[in-house]
Design an enzyme around this catalytic site. Structure first.
Site, PDB file in Angstrom:
ATOM      1  N   ALA A  10       0.840  -1.204   0.000  1.00 29.82           N
ATOM      2  CA  ALA A  10       0.000   0.000   0.000  1.00 29.82           C
ATOM      3  C   ALA A  10       0.871   1.248   0.000  1.00 29.82           C
ATOM      4  O   ALA A  10       0.652   2.185   0.762  1.00 29.82           O
ATOM      5  CB  ALA A  10      -0.915  -0.018   1.227  1.00 29.82           C
ATOM      6  N   LEU A  13       2.575   3.523  -5.618  1.00 30.43           N
ATOM      7  CA  LEU A  13       1.891   2.994  -6.801  1.00 30.43           C
ATOM      8  C   LEU A  13       0.726   2.090  -6.417  1.00 30.43           C
ATOM      9  O   LEU A  13      -0.317   2.107  -7.071  1.00 30.43           O
ATOM     10  CB  LEU A  13       2.869   2.211  -7.692  1.00 30.43           C
ATOM     11  N   ALA A 131       3.938   9.074  -8.307  1.00 37.54           N
ATOM     12  CA  ALA A 131       3.173   9.302  -7.080  1.00 37.54           C
ATOM     13  C   ALA A 131       4.137   9.241  -5.902  1.00 37.54           C
ATOM     14  O   ALA A 131       5.178   8.603  -5.986  1.00 37.54           O
ATOM     15  CB  ALA A 131       2.100   8.238  -6.927  1.00 37.54           C
ATOM     16  N   LYS A 184      13.982   1.535 -20.468  1.00 33.66           N
ATOM     17  CA  LYS A 184      13.824   2.358 -19.265  1.00 33.66           C
ATOM     18  C   LYS A 184      15.009   2.152 -18.318  1.00 33.66           C
ATOM     19  O   LYS A 184      15.512   3.092 -17.703  1.00 33.66           O
ATOM     20  CB  LYS A 184      12.496   2.001 -18.570  1.00 33.66           C
TER      21      LYS A 184
END
Ligand code: NAP
Length: 305
Positions: A10, A13, A131, A184
């Site tokens: 939690a 993401l 986030a 990436k």
């Protein structure tokens, strides 16, 4: 009723996904590491997502790993270094047709997880969404982006992508997810460690163009050798574009070090160096960069793996 989304982790993401799925009316359950974390979560009354300055709380039901209910769809939202152990603890709960969605950055953790749950389908994701946590059970949606999902061993898209449409999670099924993950990883290797070592924002690397170019050359060589020529295509130009476009930002690795958090080095630069060694490649600047970063982390008392 549609298959529940079990969300393991939690954090930033995990919360970003769990809240959007719950907001769309989809069944979501949050898996927390132990009863203490579960009590803390239940006392908070749910997960809070802050989007465009507006905070909304979603009472997503929580449970611990020890809950006996079977799991058919698991979103793994831990850091790369926690994923394997966390999934191994849940393995007895996985249904025979279980699917896992792996949100980890870098490479290496996906294979480690898949080896622990050989019967499950493992789908990898590569996301440009951003986030961060600004309080307990509270996450700020900082950067809108996109998520690519794919399964290197099985190119057919799962039907539950409809859930992501309903939850307004921008996504696309990718038949070359490994290429995306390698690309990436290479961008990360060329930028993030140098921002830590030079103590600068991404834009500060404009003063170190030669060093960046040399690393891009070695990374491109590595990608070619790994059978990922598409990931090597115009790597240096893209690295320079990212440095320019994100000049004011601090890289994720810089932020981890500044906040005294463990980095994901083993799944980024560490993975690149391990694969280079496996191919008996001599990439002196990449391996020097790894040594410098490891020394830097140790000198600051941070884990170097
Ligand atoms: P994070 O905020 O640190 O969240 C990780 C969560 O995993 C924490 O809540 C942690 O629990 C939980 N966890 C770890 N082990 C667990 C276990 N055994 N059982 C249950 N929960 C467990 O990390 P994140 O930023 O969301 O990053 C997750 C992955 O996504 C990373 O690989 C990252 O590189 C990637 N990613 C992140 C972003 C972003 O913007 N944040 C963007 C792209 C990719 P506790 O809270 O109890 O410690």
């Amino acid at each position: 009723m549609s298959t529940p989304w079990h969300v393991l982790g939690a954090g930033s993401l995990g919360t970003l996904w769990a809240t959007r799925l719950a907001r769309a009316g989809l069944p979501v359950r949050l898996i927390l590491r132990d009863p203490m974390r579960l009590r803390s979560y239940e006392a908070a009354g749910g997960l809070t997502l802050v989007e465009n300055g507006q905070a909304s709380t979603y009472a997503v039901p929580g449970e611990t790993v020890d809950n006996p209910a079977p799991i058919r769809r698991l979103l793994v939202a831990c850091k790369a270094y926690d994923a394997e152990e966390a999934v191994a603890r849940l393995a007895p709960r996985l249904a025979p047709d279980a699917e896992l969605i792996l949100l980890q950055n870098g490479l290496g953790s996906q294979d480690a997880v898949a080896a622990r749950v050989p019967l499950a389908r493992c789908i990898s994701a590569s996301s440009t969404e951003g986030a961060f946590r600004d309080g307990a059970w509270r996450v700020v949606f900082a950067g809108h982006g996109f998520t690519w999902l794919g399964d290197a061993g099985h190119p057919v898209a799962p039907a539950w992508l409809d859930d992501l449409d309903a939850a307004k999670i921008p996504h696309e099924w990718s038949t070359d997810i490994l290429t995306r993950l390698w690309r990436k990883l290479a961008l990360n290797c060329a930028i993030n460690p140098l921002t830590v070592l030079h103590d600068c924002r991404n834009g500060g690397l404009q003063q170190h163009q030669c060093e960046v170019a040399t690393l891009c050359g070695e990374l491109a060589e590595l990608l070619e050798r790994c059978g990922q020529p598409a990931a090597a295509d115009n790597l240096q130009q893209e690295v320079e574009r990212v440095i320019h476009a994100t000049a004011a930002n601090y890289s994720s690795m810089y932020q981890d070090v500044a906040n005294r958090r463990r980095t994901e080095i083993s799944y980024l630069l560490g993975h690149a160096c391990t694969v280079a060694a496996r191919h008996q490649m001599n990439l002196p600047h990449l391996s020097q960069l790894q040594q410098r970063l490891i020394s830097h982390l140790r000198s600051r008392g941070l884990p170097s793996d």
